[in-house]
Structures are given as structure tokens and as C-alpha cells.
Design a protein around this motif. Sequence first.
Motif, mmCIF file in Angstrom:
data_model
loop_
_atom_site.group_PDB
_atom_site.id
_atom_site.type_symbol
_atom_site.label_atom_id
_atom_site.label_comp_id
_atom_site.label_asym_id
_atom_site.label_seq_id
_atom_site.Cartn_x
_atom_site.Cartn_y
_atom_site.Cartn_z
ATOM 1 N N THR C 17 0.854 -1.198 0.000
ATOM 2 C CA THR C 17 0.000 0.000 0.000
ATOM 3 C C THR C 17 0.882 1.239 0.000
ATOM 4 O O THR C 17 1.844 1.318 0.766
ATOM 5 N N TYR C 19 1.581 5.139 0.670
ATOM 6 C CA TYR C 19 1.143 6.206 1.555
ATOM 7 C C TYR C 19 1.935 7.469 1.221
ATOM 8 O O TYR C 19 3.135 7.400 0.939
ATOM 9 N N ARG C 21 2.744 11.085 3.096
ATOM 10 C CA ARG C 21 2.560 11.784 4.369
ATOM 11 C C ARG C 21 3.618 12.877 4.515
ATOM 12 O O ARG C 21 4.741 12.739 4.040
ATOM 13 N N LEU C 33 5.789 4.351 11.278
ATOM 14 C CA LEU C 33 5.015 3.140 10.984
ATOM 15 C C LEU C 33 3.928 2.926 12.031
ATOM 16 O O LEU C 33 2.773 2.650 11.706
ATOM 17 N N ASP C 36 1.863 6.949 12.708
ATOM 18 C CA ASP C 36 1.243 7.623 11.562
ATOM 19 C C ASP C 36 0.483 6.639 10.681
ATOM 20 O O ASP C 36 -0.580 6.956 10.163
ATOM 21 N N LEU C 37 1.038 5.462 10.473
ATOM 22 C CA LEU C 37 0.387 4.498 9.583
ATOM 23 C C LEU C 37 -0.406 3.441 10.361
ATOM 24 O O LEU C 37 -1.012 2.564 9.758
ATOM 25 N N ASP C 38 -0.376 3.513 11.683
ATOM 26 C CA ASP C 38 -1.094 2.539 12.525
ATOM 27 C C ASP C 38 -0.653 1.102 12.274
ATOM 28 O O ASP C 38 -1.414 0.162 12.501
ATOM 29 N N LEU C 39 0.550 0.932 11.802
ATOM 30 C CA LEU C 39 1.103 -0.425 11.644
ATOM 31 C C LEU C 39 1.854 -0.752 12.935
ATOM 32 O O LEU C 39 3.063 -0.563 13.043
#
Lengths: 270, 829, 157
Positions: C17, C19, C21, C33, C36-39
Motif C-alpha cells: 500500500t 502512503y 505523508r 510506521l 502515523d500508519l497505525d502499523l
Amino acid sequence: MLLREVEYVKPSSVAEAIELLVENEGARALAGGQTLINVMKARAASPDALVDLNGLEELKGIDLAPDGTLTIGAMTTYSEIVASAEAKARPILGEVCAQIADVQVRNRGTIGGNICSNDPTNHLPPLVTAVGARMTILGRDGERVVSAEEFFLGVYMTAVGPGELLTRVTIPAGKGDGFAAVTLGVDGTCIANAAASIQDGSLRVALGCVDAVPVLLRPESADADAVREAVRAAGLEPPSDVHASSEYRRHLAEVLAVRAAAQAAERAGG
Amino acid sequence: MSVETASEARASAVAPERVEAPLKGWAGQSVPRKEDKRLVQGEGLFVDDIKRHGMGYLHFVRSPYAHAHITRIDVSAAEAIPGVYGTLTGEEVAALTDPFFQISSPPGAHVKDYALAVGKVRYVGEPVVAVVAETRELARDASELVEVEYEPLPPVVDARRALDEDAPVLHEEAGSNLMWTGVYEWGDVEQAFAEADRIVTIKELHFHRFNSTPLECDAALVEYNRGVGQWTIYTNNQFPGFAAIMMGPALRVGLDKLRFVTQDIGGGFGNKITSHPQLVVCCLLARKLNRPIQWTEWRTDFHMSMSHGNERWFHDTEVAVKEDGTLLGFRTKALDDAGAWLRYEPLGGVIWAQVTPGMYRWRNIRLEFTQVATNKAPVSPNRGYSRMQHLWFTERVIDIVAHELGLDPVEVRKRNYIRAEEMPYETPNGCVYDSGDYARMLDLALELVGYDRIEERRAEAASRGKLLGVGIGSTLDSGTNNFGQSRLINPELQFSGNNEVATVKLDIFGEIVVTLGTTPQGQGHETTAAQVVADILGCSVDDVHVRAGHDSYWNSHAGFSGTYASQFAVTGLSAVKGATEMLAAEIKKLGSVILGAPEEALELADGTVRVKDNPEAALPFMACGAIINANNAGLPEDLDVTLNCRYVYRPPFQPPDVERKYGNLTLTYAAQVHVAVIEVDPETGYYEIVDYAAVDDCGVRINPQIVEGQVMGATAQAIGAAMHEAFEYDEEGNLLTPNFYDYHVPHALDMPPLATGAIESPSPFTPLGTKGMGEGGGAGIHAICAAVQDALRGHGDAIVWDSHNPYRRVWEMLQHPERTRELVEVKAA
Amino acid sequence: MATVASSKSITVTVNGTTYEREVPARKLLIHFLRDDLDLTGSHIGCDTGNCGACSVIVDGTLVKSCMMLAVQADGATIETVEGLAEDGELNELQRSFNEHHALQCGYCTPGMLMSATALLRANPSPSEQEIRKALQGNICRCTGYWNIIEAVKAVAK
């Protein structure tokens, strides 16, 4: 974790990197970052800006000249040295790089970063000193080449001045090298280390972890007594810390110098 | 040198002898863990993974001094930064909360402990001010702008100096640095020394300071519900029952106002029991700032301020021995270093007594226990809590006696071990060792390292210039506390016994749902609980849904709920067993009504309740769940079935006799025998473990693979502690190993070949025959110490006097054995 | 000349995916990660680059994402633990970790899996010593590593 505010720039050439370092007082070159970023996490250092050298192909690569001279770009990673067919011309390089930290760190950490940070526990400062490497430093006004003896000036201090970059490390041909260390755990941080090299019959031994800069000795021979005598004559006053007393480090320096020298002699003779 | 791999070594281990277990079927099998599916996909839910709208990140301003008065605090510059939500100081904490309840009797009882430093700091890293901001980075930036003025005081760092006349005093209210002291004496010690042939004296032994450094540090996300005055505390605290009784009175609220929620915890090992001060800070700020507060502790914060293991000195030890090596008794003075605060202490002052004689038959024991405060991080339970220190001491005594009297350490152990036929064995202080066969365990462990060839190997190593040494560690992992032991510390305390809760229900579509009161940190509770349930309900483990984690709002929480002190296999699983048996009975009761057969004629099998003689007549669990929950008209009025069963397991304990300091302090006593073989490089002191065996006996094993995993983990931590890990301070009280850079934790290359073995001596006292076993006793620490001493035998004969033996210390012992030799003396009695 | 800036717009592709930002220069890749990306599968276990819980693969190279700035990942393709399973099915290595009880608390596991993944790509038939060497940068406090080594060994060809 949690660095102070910092600015960032990624130059597209070495010349531009140098311009950026000159123009931005308080900027620092960011090599592999495996030391610098940790220091910044602790907020023990807070450069105003980081000039990222990653991606500058001019600073990477390993070249083996017909006479056996190796030229290694400062931004070449430990992993690249370990994997390089050319670097095997001087096997000790790959062998020692393979002992540094761990895979992840070796994948990003660079030869230039290792020697420019000149942490006394690093592996490469004594090694490049023993093998008689020469460092090429580039500034706005051009290039200069310095020997290892001239390069290391103090803890975290080298001959690379403000607005300058180490661009490459040149290592003469040779095979009579040795390295020995006592580390925290297997392949861990060095408590003491020693590198040795025999070139044209003469032995150079460089000791790490015992002083601000690698201590270069030239024992009469690789014979254990001669090496031990040379270490004693150096009058070392190593630092004490949580891992070793001064006395223990001084003792290890002797033992490791003897071992590194013996390995160097064996390989020189083989 | 043996180079067999772990797997080969394990394959060669003697197969454990299965014994008659109370349960058949799923229990006893190495069922792969149910927890793993989420964890291997990065879908676990750890506290720092949780986010809330508008949450503020908390950063602590910490003390740079080990001991100082705080003369001024100014937060104005920090609060002025845009994005900073607010701060909290010790002065506010002192106004808004009461000091934490102190477990100790006087003088420790007088200590006034708050969530932030009030007026004075007592160790480097102590939280002084909390700052909350919009981002993690900004909170730290603002912390740098908090101005704190200190007036430094001299620190006391060495516990041995803490009671000196001129020692600086940490807690003026307590009068001195003495926190707690007590004399324990059982048997007839005078008589034992009168009967002895020899008296071996050991001037000083030292058990060092370290902890298990769980990979995830402490963390919390705290929300305040203003309308109902209730906090929801998402945290990785591993003993919320304890946190609640510390926090409620401090915050001046009832315990129901504190809701603790946990899913996955990244390791605990006891080190996550005492985060209540930080949680109180989060609670106060959530209320003050009216927003969720997020706190994640970083590694250096953790090392500087959290949960160090108890450092302990043993002084003036005397051992009464017969000529043949029979041990009659000992006396010693234990000096325990609590650090700056009593956060769980002085419980360490009694916990050791669970294993007073170690594994040995000596009956005459005197131990004077003294705990002092020092300007170092506060101690808290650490895997093997307080027993590990004492067991290391008893093992050290055994080996030093053997060494000095020229006896074989194997023979001395066998002569003095409590024997299998003496089980259950009542120790001199009234603890009842439930079962075990220590001598057989030792034989097995020795066999696993090829002990019969050890002299050959010693000679071979010597030919390579290496000194080979072999050492034994034999320890106990006492589990399921009788909290009545706290009364030996403070007779006023109203704690005794223990309990744990589970609920099991059959839901509307027939789902079997289990809730636990525990807060697992990797022990596989979801899996082992499912095994127990599946056996009773006659279904598959896959049909059993054990809720992940813990929520004190679930109805499965009791005063002692949590995951600590080696007890799940007893308390947790017994609660599960009780609740499931209740549910099984209810299903049968319902089945009897629906199927028209007497309950005795029914069985639970294949996810149904059915008539034994006519399996066709069966009611699926789905139907049971549906009938009770959604289709219940017409059921007999007196049918007392909810299919939602809660059971509280209460172990059979009596309060101990406070006067005699006598009673059973824990319910089960799992045993460990470890043997380490090392090779020392005499030139450098560098050594490596070349062979290692760990034999465990924890009674019935519900899941042998999980049990073995715990054994392995405890072994690795012991190796780390013995060789590398130590929280060491300089004279000013600065921690010299404040993170993983200098605090070396073993990695994959550091691990020796390992052979594991097991025997199963079921506990006669527990519903499943199980014993708690997660802490592992710390046998490895001693095995390595003993191996070092053995390696140095004939090379100066140094006495290993410290539990921590990094290379430098081994080298020093080789250089100056006389400095350790002078610690020991053998006298004819 | 490139501009010096305290933040930068970056584009990264994580587990397929992409992104885009804006990130402050000081933000570490691991925080990017996770926050910000909720990983949140990649973890933080230290603050000195020792523990390896944050290990991810950046442009095919295994790195510790706590020793790299997010801005340095501009244009990069990143693989994290969340990308290992295929269509919700655990991959062979993940299954092996389960079967060999190679995890307890599971906090180090994501990083451990990424290190093992990188090893097996470069060297499908590692020796036990090579496995240990490849996992040296990942600290586990629960297992003592033995079962992790077995789990990796079991999927080695």
C-alpha cells in the motif's frame, strides 16, 4: 527515542553535500546512522541539520587495483564489505566487519561512519591503523590524504573538519593480518581489541579501547615476548568503566596484541 | 567439546515419565498455542498500540541526582509551548493524593511514598514532574524546559554503609535507613553447632542487582470518565489486584473506580507489578487535563527507575557440618538492599522463607534479615523473587562446604537432599514440600551433560589451555502464595490465603466463552485453559474461546488476581476447572429436562450432552445455549441453570503462626536441577558454556511444550544474570548500565547447547496435580557460579562469592584468589 | 541545491500500500510506521538500537527502523510483519513459530520473523550457526532463542 528538532537534506552529489555542510553551520553528515541516530535519541547530540549521504553512489563501492590496493568508498556498508569478492583480497576486513554488531546494523553501518565516529570501542579504527590505511578527505578546497596516525585525533574526533567529508579509505595490498577482541557476549561490543599487520616484514599492532585513539605499536617481532614488551613499553593508562578496570584492560591489551600478532604472523608466513 | 545442537540434545533427553493424571485427553498434550495466531501477524494488542482521540503523551522529568532536596520547580516555560497540555508536580500530587499504603511495620511503615518526588529526590531517574503534550517528541522537548533546582545531598549507594552512624538518611520519617528487620530461628541451632564436626564460616556473599528486562517496558493509556468519576486504565501492569489496593486509597476512591484493562503484555517477570506510582500520575493528569493520557516508558527510563531485583548480602555465615558431609544447620545475616522506596517491600523479607532449607534436610536455621534503603532504583519482584537470592545462598553454602572439606558436590547434595520417600516434607518453618525426587533429577541432569566423561573432558580442555568446570544449581520454584506470610512482616496486615476466579459460559449460539482473572505475559493461559475446559466439556480446544487478556470489569477478578508468583497452573486452572465443572453440571441438568433422562445417565461428548447408552439422544451445546438464553419459556420453574458459571478457587491455607514464624507459605514446590559445563580462558577470564542441562519437575504438565518453554526462558535469564547482566552504580549513585548498550542481554549467539529433561511428581494438594513453575528458581545462576569455582579449582582455589561473574571478575579471581580465600574458614568444632 | 527543511512530504509503499505523508525530519521510521500508519506490529523494546523488535525490510534490506529517519524512507518499499501472512493464512515461517513454541509474550516476534525472513531469502539453507548469527540483532527475553532457532531451521530447505 524522540529526537530534538532537526532539519534534513538529501544532496544529490558529494559536492553538493559539502556545500550544504559548509553553508549550514551546525549541520552534520548522516552516514549509516547506526551511531549518530542513537546519540540523537539520547539527546546527547543535537545537530541543527542532517546532510544525508545515503544514496550518493560516488561514496560507495570497493575497487581492487591490479597491485592489490583496495579503495573502499566511505559509505560502503559492513555487509557490502563482508559480501565483496574484491574485499577478500584483504580477508581481515570482511572477517572483522562480520563481527560488528548485528545484521541490521551491518546493513546500514558504513566503514566511513565507523572510523569517523571513532568511538574507542569500535572495531575499525585499530584495524585501519594496523593495516596502514590512508583516508581521503574532501573539502570545498579539494582533497587531502592522511594516514591513520594523523586521522584519529580524540574520542569522537578525527581529521575530518567542518565542511569536510571522508570519501574513501585506501588499503594497501597485504595478507598478514590479525585481529583479536574480548567482547560483551559473542561478537558484542569490544571490551578490548587489537589489530595487527605485517607488511614487508615489519609488524604494526594497533590497540583499541585503551585510549582516545588507537595506540599504534611497532614490536620488534610477532614473538609473544616482543609484543608483550612493546605493549608494556607503551605505558598504557586505559580507562576504567563498568566492563573493565584499567588494570584488566591493560592486561587484555597485552594478551590480545599477542594473539593478533600471532595470527598476523601465521598469515604472513602462509 | 560437545557441539550437539539444542534439538539433538533434547532428543537425547530421557523421555519424561507420565504419571496418572486426573485428566485425560487434551491435558498433557503439547497443543500449539492459541495466542500465536495474532502475535505472529503483528496483531497483538500491546498498550502502546492503543490510541484515543485527543490523547496527550506524558513524559517524565527525572532526577539527575541520587539524593537532593528540590528547592524550586518552575513549569511555566514548558507550559507556554503551543501543544503542551499541562504538567503535574510533586506538590500537586501531595495535595491530591495520600501516600501509598506501606506494607512494612515500623520503621519502614513511616515512609511517605507519593507518585512523584515531593521535596526530595532519592535516586537518579526518579520522576519529579510529568509533562503532557500533543506529540511524544513535544512532551520531551517541553520537559527540557522544566526548571528544577536541586540542593545535592550525599548519597548512600552501598547497603553495607546504609546503617553507619554518619550515613545520609533517605527517609527522615523512618529515623534511619533501616526499613525492616527480623530474626528467624527454627530448630535448635546451638545444639547443631555443638554436634558439628566442622564449622565452615563464610564472611560475605553477594547476590547482585539485575532484573528480567521484559522487552516491552511499562505503559498505560488512562481515560477519565468525569460523569461517573471512573478511570479506565489500559496498562501492562501484571498484578492489577495489587495496583488497585495501592492506588484506590492513594486516589481516595473505591476500587470500582479503577478499571484495569490489558490484552497482550510484552513480558513481565514480576517487573511490571509496581507501576502504580506512574499509573497514579496518569490518573491525576487524565482528570486534570480532561483527556486520555498516554505513557510509554523507554528502555533507559525502565532501567533507571523500575523494578530492580533485590540485591542481597549474606554476612557471617556459619555452617554446622558432620565429617561425612551431613549438614546440620546454618546461621547467617541477610542484608537486603531495597533501593529508595518500598514498593512491594519488605515482602522480600519473608518470601525467601518459602524455601528456608532449600532442597536440604538441615533443620536448624537462624537468619537475621535486615532491609535498608539506598539511593538506587526501588526493587520489586523479579522472576524468582527473594527465593532465588536465598536458594543461591544455600547452593553456594553447599558448594563452598564441599570445596573446603574436599567432598564431592554431587555426593554432598545427595546426602543432604530431602528424599522422595519423605514427601510431603514439612520444613523447619512449617512449609510443606508437596512432592519431588531431587536426587533423581540430579542424576538425570548429570546424565544429560555426560558427567561420567567429565574428567576426560577436563583433561582435553586443559590440553587446549582451557579450564573446564562443572557446576550444579538445585532450586525450588515455590508457587501459589499464602498471603498470610505478609503477617510475619507486619502482624497488623489483614491478608491471608489466595484466590483466583474464572468464568465459563455457554453463549446463545453454543460458544464456550472463558474469562480469566489473570494477566498473562506469554505463559499461554488461553491455550492451557482451553485444554482443561475441553477435557471437562468433551469438546475440542478449538471450540473453547478464552478471552484474550484481562478486564477488571469482567466478573473474573479477585483480590489476588494477576499473573505473578508461579501460580496459574494451580490457581488459574483450578478456577477454570471449578467453573467448567459447574457448567458441565448445569448442561447435564438442562439435558436431563430436555432429553428426559436422569443426569447420571448423561455424558458430555462431541459438543453435546447425550444419553450414554443412546448417543443418538443428544442435545448440542448450541441448543443448550439457545434454550437458556433465548428460548426458555416452559422450562421448569425450579431449573436453576444460567450456563454462566463463576468459580473462585481458594487454596487450602491456614494463617501462619506469627510468633513462631511458622506455617505453609506456598502450596506447591516445583523443583529444578541445572548443570552447566564451562570452559575458561585463563589468560582473559573469558568463558563460555559448552554444555547445559535443565531438569524440571512441576508435577502434572498440562502442556509440556509450554512448560519446557518456561524452563528455557528461565535458563536464558539465569545465564544472562550470571555472566552479563547487572545494574551497577558508581559512588554518586549513577547507573552505569542504563540500557541495552551496556546492560548486555544474551542473544542467539550467546546461547549454549541445551538439553532439557523432566519428571512429573504430581502435587497431592492441587486439583490438577499441577505446580506453578514459571519463575524457575534461578538454578542456572548458581550452576554457572559453581562451574566457575570448579574451573578455578587447583588454580588458586578462589571462592566464588558473587552471583555475577563477568569475565573481569573471573580474571580477578585467577589473579588474586587470596582475596576470596580469606572469606572462608574451616574450624574444627 | 537541495533545501534543508524540518519536515518533508514522503511517499512509501508498505506491504503493497502506498502512503503519502508529511513527516517531521526528526521522526524515526518506527514511530512513523506505528503512530502515523497505525502499523503497530513492529515494536520498540529499547532506545539504543540493540533489541531489533522494530526490524523491517526496506528495499529488500533488513534494518532496525529505530535507527532510520522516516524521511530517509522516501520512495522506499517497506515490508513489515503485517505483510507476511497471505490472504489471512499464516506463512510457513509463522506456522513454524507456532508449532515450535518459538514465542511467548510475542513482543519480539515481529522483528524476529523479519530477520528470519531476510535470512531465508538470502540463504534458503542456513546452518544453525548462520541462523544464530542472523538473529543476533533481535533480543528475546522469554524463550532463550532455542525454539526460535528450531522454528527457522524447520523451514530451511
